[in-house]
Design a protein around this motif. Sequence first.
Motif, short mmCIF file in Angstrom:
data_model
loop_
_atom_site.label_atom_id
_atom_site.label_comp_id
_atom_site.label_asym_id
_atom_site.label_seq_id
_atom_site.Cartn_x
_atom_site.Cartn_y
_atom_site.Cartn_z
N UNK A 259 0.69 -1.11 0.22
CA UNK A 259 -0.05 0.01 0.10
C UNK A 259 0.90 1.23 0.10
N UNK A 260 2.38 1.02 0.12
CA UNK A 260 3.09 2.19 0.05
C UNK A 260 3.37 2.73 -1.35
N UNK A 261 3.14 1.91 -2.20
CA UNK A 261 3.17 2.02 -3.74
C UNK A 261 2.37 3.36 -4.06
N UNK A 262 2.63 4.11 -5.03
CA UNK A 262 1.84 5.47 -5.31
C UNK A 262 0.50 5.01 -5.78
N UNK A 263 -0.46 5.63 -5.38
CA UNK A 263 -2.08 5.33 -5.52
C UNK A 263 -2.19 5.38 -6.87
N UNK A 264 -3.38 4.84 -7.41
CA UNK A 264 -3.97 5.11 -8.85
C UNK A 264 -5.25 5.90 -8.43
N UNK A 265 -5.45 6.77 -9.74
CA UNK A 265 -6.64 7.71 -9.44
C UNK A 265 -7.38 7.58 -10.72
N UNK A 266 -8.57 7.81 -10.70
CA UNK A 266 -9.52 7.76 -11.61
C UNK A 266 -10.99 8.63 -11.45
N UNK A 267 -11.38 9.25 -12.53
CA UNK A 267 -12.51 10.19 -12.30
C UNK A 267 -13.52 9.56 -13.30
N UNK A 268 -14.87 9.46 -12.42
CA UNK A 268 -16.01 9.12 -13.25
C UNK A 268 -17.13 10.14 -13.19
#
Length: 268
Positions: A259-268
Amino acid sequence: MTDLPPGPAELVAAVPGLARYLRPATLLHPYAAQPAPGASGIGGPARWPGGEPWSHCTARHPEEDDRIPHPDPELRAVPTALVPLARIRAEDAPHLPWPEGTDLLQVLWCPNDHDDIQGERYYYGPAVELHWQRAAELAPATPPPPRHSEEEYLPQPCALRPEQLLDLPDRDELPEELARAVAEFTRRQGLEYERDRGRADGWKLGGWPSWHLTDLVPIDCGRCGERMNHLLTVESGDDPDLSVGRHGELHVFVCPVDVAHPVGLDLQ
């Protein structure tokens, strides 16, 4: 009396193959109120390790570029303080991938749009940081005000009414044969799985994201390549009075490996 669409339990009973797609989730149900000290909440007071500097965003902010003349865009990036978005206690969402020894998740974001934080994958919205912490090691903190911010990214304080449930995915997440079986079951009841599904909507931790705008766009970890899991849905409107995307939803994803890896982001 209005008939309700089938929930996850009814869908799984009718189509047993769905059982392995059930995921635990927590609907947050925010409402306008100052969160109690130490409680889960949106916005409101922050807690931080004593002696540690508050987290800042050092990415380039397109809106600032127009106001800060400089021939080199990289030199226009000026750190701005992150804003507390949400605090989640482990007891309110025990199904999250809590690292050992942690019991509090603080979600911070930069209240500005960014267009260069997802690599080659298009994204235009706030930058997000996750801080998995131990509540006993934190003290009340007053974050510095952000140097620049968009008003729609400054949450109004909200307390939460956490509701734990089981969640099913949108049809796009299912194998075609299973998706057809679910569609046939819902069609016999005069419903459509795309609309009357077992996925819960709203501010949500865990479970599955919605793909109502773009259809399925797999989110892979930029560091190790693993398919990422949905962690948080931020919804526009209601009491936090936020607006993401075109008054839509922001989905935050975490790597199942670390979970320390960079987050993923998405807009819907």
